[in-house]
Each structure stands twice: as C-alpha cells, then as structure tokens.
Design a protein around this motif. Sequence first.
Motif, PDB file in Angstrom:
ATOM      1  N   THR A   8      40.110  51.876  36.864  1.00  0.00           N
ATOM      2  CA  THR A   8      39.084  51.580  35.867  1.00  0.00           C
ATOM      3  C   THR A   8      39.706  51.611  34.480  1.00  0.00           C
ATOM      4  O   THR A   8      40.324  52.599  34.103  1.00  0.00           O
ATOM      5  N   LEU A  10      39.749  52.239  30.764  1.00  0.00           N
ATOM      6  CA  LEU A  10      38.952  53.077  29.878  1.00  0.00           C
ATOM      7  C   LEU A  10      38.562  52.307  28.625  1.00  0.00           C
ATOM      8  O   LEU A  10      39.363  51.558  28.065  1.00  0.00           O
ATOM      9  N   LYS A 190      34.514  55.518  30.879  1.00  0.00           N
ATOM     10  CA  LYS A 190      34.664  54.863  32.180  1.00  0.00           C
ATOM     11  C   LYS A 190      33.494  53.933  32.488  1.00  0.00           C
ATOM     12  O   LYS A 190      33.413  53.372  33.591  1.00  0.00           O
TER      13      LYS A 190
END
Length: 207
Positions: A8, A10, A190
């Motif tokens: 993921t 940021l 996130k």
Amino acid sequence: MLFSPKETKLLSIQSICVFCGASQGHREVYRDMAKRLGQTLATEQIELVWGGGHVGLMGCIADATLAAQGKVFGVIPEFMAERELAHPSATEMRVVDSMHTRKATMAERADGFIAMPGGLGTLDELFEILTWAQLQIHQKPVGLLNVEGFFNPLLTMLEHMVAEGFIRPYNMQLISVAEDPATLLSIMRKHQAPQNDWLDKVQLQRT
C-alpha cells in the motif's frame, strides 16, 4: 513463482484540517487530547488547518501546535473576526465572507481531515466532508479522534443507517477511527478510497 502482496502506497499528508469544538467540554481529557494532537502535528511537520478561533478546543490545538513550533492556517468568517474570536498568533489567517466559504477553503487547503469532540458545527463540517468523499468530490482521508469513546454513539448510528439501507456498507471505509493522534495519522496514511459504483449506476438508469 511467488508473488509478494502489493504494498500500500502511503499518502503524503502535509496538512490536516481539524474539526473540533469552540467549547472545551466538561472533561479535561478533551483539552489534553487537543494538545496532544497539536504537538503531534508539529512534530510530524504537518500544518494545522482549522477554523481560526482562539476559544475552546480550537484554541487548545492551535496553541499546542504553535508552542511546538508548528504551522497553523486559520480560516474564519468576517462576522466572527469582528467579534475578536480569531487567534492572534496564527501563522496565517484568512478572513472569508461566509461559513460556506470557510469550509470550502479549509477543504481545499488540507490533505486530510480529523474530527475531534465538538458540537453541531463539528458534526456539520464532518458530515459535509464525508458527503463530498461519498460523491467522489475528493479522496482525502477522514479520521475520528475517538477520545474515550466520544464518537461511539455516532458510529453505532452510522451502522444502523447501513443496516437500514441508507448508507452503502463500503462507505464506512471512508472513516478512519483511533483513540490517539499518532495511530490515527498512521491509519489515515494508508487510506484508499472505496470503489463506489453508485454514481455510475445512477447514470446508467438515466440512459
């Protein structure tokens, strides 16, 4: 061949708009958490964007951010500035013509939003920014700093609205919740906007 899960990415958060009360509430914990949030923003070099006031939790968070050498950007309507409610030490203060312009200016300036305990004005700001997210006007993260469960009744009501068919379940993903500032910011970095096909379905129904 082994595939590693997709990491993921940021979000880069340079500024946070904080919605909070112009009152301090009855318990010291609200003031303490406003100070903690302000200190955390300054430490992480995140600019505070807020309603520009020097009273209530608004004043607490601005004072704490400034005391920790952080930057604060205030937006206040002219009628409030005339009543001497504007914070005198803001890094930058913008005086606008209306509450509507105030909210739009704060939203444009911020990379994300955090709601702290507050009253009707705080809820107004929170739900407008969530509505904009639902309509895909923005994809910025929205967090609740849930001080000692302050927002639990609100979260219960939202779940009830989901159960009754008035909020789509995936739109609950628009809200990040934590009880301390550092954890909340970590979750918000996130954030990924949920896939929302509602607008496409509405368009198809019209064609």
